[in-house]
Write a protein that holds these residues in place. Structure first.
Motif, mmCIF file in Angstrom:
data_model
loop_
_atom_site.group_PDB
_atom_site.id
_atom_site.type_symbol
_atom_site.label_atom_id
_atom_site.label_comp_id
_atom_site.label_asym_id
_atom_site.label_seq_id
_atom_site.Cartn_x
_atom_site.Cartn_y
_atom_site.Cartn_z
ATOM 1 N N TRP A 113 0.764 -1.002 -0.015
ATOM 2 C CA TRP A 113 0.007 -0.041 -0.042
ATOM 3 C C TRP A 113 0.930 1.437 0.182
ATOM 4 N N HIS A 114 2.028 1.358 0.417
ATOM 5 C CA HIS A 114 2.771 2.176 0.551
ATOM 6 C C HIS A 114 4.180 2.708 -0.102
ATOM 7 N N VAL A 115 4.346 1.426 -0.815
ATOM 8 C CA VAL A 115 5.694 1.591 -1.914
ATOM 9 C C VAL A 115 5.600 2.830 -2.546
ATOM 10 N N SER A 116 6.796 3.591 -2.859
ATOM 11 C CA SER A 116 6.583 4.643 -3.794
ATOM 12 C C SER A 116 7.820 4.552 -4.621
ATOM 13 N N GLY A 117 8.122 5.039 -5.833
ATOM 14 C CA GLY A 117 9.329 5.390 -6.219
ATOM 15 C C GLY A 117 9.192 5.113 -7.664
ATOM 16 N N PRO A 118 10.542 4.933 -8.358
ATOM 17 C CA PRO A 118 10.427 4.830 -9.766
ATOM 18 C C PRO A 118 10.085 3.229 -10.265
ATOM 19 N N HIS A 119 10.285 2.327 -9.503
ATOM 20 C CA HIS A 119 9.768 1.056 -9.780
ATOM 21 C C HIS A 119 8.534 0.488 -8.966
ATOM 22 N N PHE A 120 7.472 1.811 -8.869
ATOM 23 C CA PHE A 120 6.552 1.545 -8.014
ATOM 24 C C PHE A 120 5.409 0.265 -8.645
ATOM 25 N N ARG A 121 5.081 0.425 -9.737
ATOM 26 C CA ARG A 121 4.370 -0.601 -10.247
ATOM 27 C C ARG A 121 5.031 -2.064 -10.199
ATOM 28 N N ASP B 203 5.997 -0.017 11.776
ATOM 29 C CA ASP B 203 4.833 0.931 11.538
ATOM 30 C C ASP B 203 5.346 2.422 11.335
ATOM 31 N N ARG B 204 6.426 2.227 10.766
ATOM 32 C CA ARG B 204 7.123 3.449 10.304
ATOM 33 C C ARG B 204 6.314 4.326 9.425
ATOM 34 N N ASP B 205 6.078 5.480 9.403
ATOM 35 C CA ASP B 205 5.362 6.551 8.478
ATOM 36 C C ASP B 205 5.896 6.345 6.862
ATOM 37 N N PHE B 206 7.236 6.304 6.730
ATOM 38 C CA PHE B 206 7.789 6.016 5.524
ATOM 39 C C PHE B 206 8.841 4.961 5.638
ATOM 40 N N VAL B 207 8.959 4.213 4.597
ATOM 41 C CA VAL B 207 9.911 3.236 4.313
ATOM 42 C C VAL B 207 10.616 3.321 2.925
ATOM 43 N N PRO B 208 11.817 3.353 2.516
ATOM 44 C CA PRO B 208 12.067 3.592 1.201
ATOM 45 C C PRO B 208 11.989 1.849 0.572
ATOM 46 N N ALA B 209 11.662 2.050 -0.562
ATOM 47 C CA ALA B 209 11.206 0.772 -1.127
ATOM 48 C C ALA B 209 12.391 -0.098 -0.949
ATOM 49 N N ALA B 210 13.696 0.196 -1.226
ATOM 50 C CA ALA B 210 14.779 -0.980 -1.105
ATOM 51 C C ALA B 210 14.757 -1.343 0.458
#
Length: 165
Positions: free
Chosen positions: A45-53, A101-108
């Motif tokens: 639900w919360h992944v973001s970035g250039p490889h999102f899809r 439960d972190r608000d943001f976790v980088p995709a890697a």
């Protein structure tokens, strides 16, 4: 686990004391499956970035696979004449996979954390395998091999998806 209500005492030819250790190991793995499922969906639900899809679809597929094994694990516990998890509280008391439960976790970091969690689940399944073999519970011993293979495959996919070009 508490004593089993007479209505839930499933007939089995397996020795009660032996399969209790199998059921305990299965319930621990089941708790970890639920924890891993929720974490995987959270990251989906919360992944973001250039490889999102790609990551979004990968994590959704993996979450579906993890959830799919939960019923088989719980039913295996019941087939051995034992009882299984009953609540979120029961899961939280037994899980060894930690929540995130972190608000943001980088995709890697998501991929790395899920890879390690799947490998932790593999370790949990190996405990089940050892307990099942000791109890001469051939059905559990056989089916846990499939669950192990699926978790190893998820870890492999997460590893490959996180490699730098």
């Amino acid at each position: 686990m508490a004593d089993i209500a007479p209505q839930l005492k499933t007939p089995t030819d397996l020795q009660r004391n032996d399969v209790k250790s199998v059921a305990d190991a299965l319930n621990s793995s089941l708790a970890d499956c639920y924890a891993l499922y929720l974490k995987t969906k959270n990251f989906h639900w919360h992944v973001s970035g250039p490889h999102f899809r790609d990551y979004h679809l990968l994590l959704d597929d993996q979450a579906t696979q993890i959830l799919g094994v939960t019923d088989a694990i719980a039913e295996r516990v019941r087939k051995t004449g034992n009882v299984t998890l009953r609540s979120i509280g029961d899961i939280s008391r037994r899980q060894t996979i930690t929540d995130n439960d972190r608000d943001f976790v980088p995709a890697a970091e998501m991929l790395s954390e899920l890879r390690e969690d799947n490998l932790k689940l593999v370790e949990s399944f190996r405990v089940v395998k050892d307990a099942a073999d000791a109890a001469k519970d051939n059905a559990t011993s056989g089916i846990v091999d499939d669950w192990t293979d699926e978790a190893e495959e998820r870890a492999w996919f997460l590893f490959e998806a996180s490699r730098k070009a």
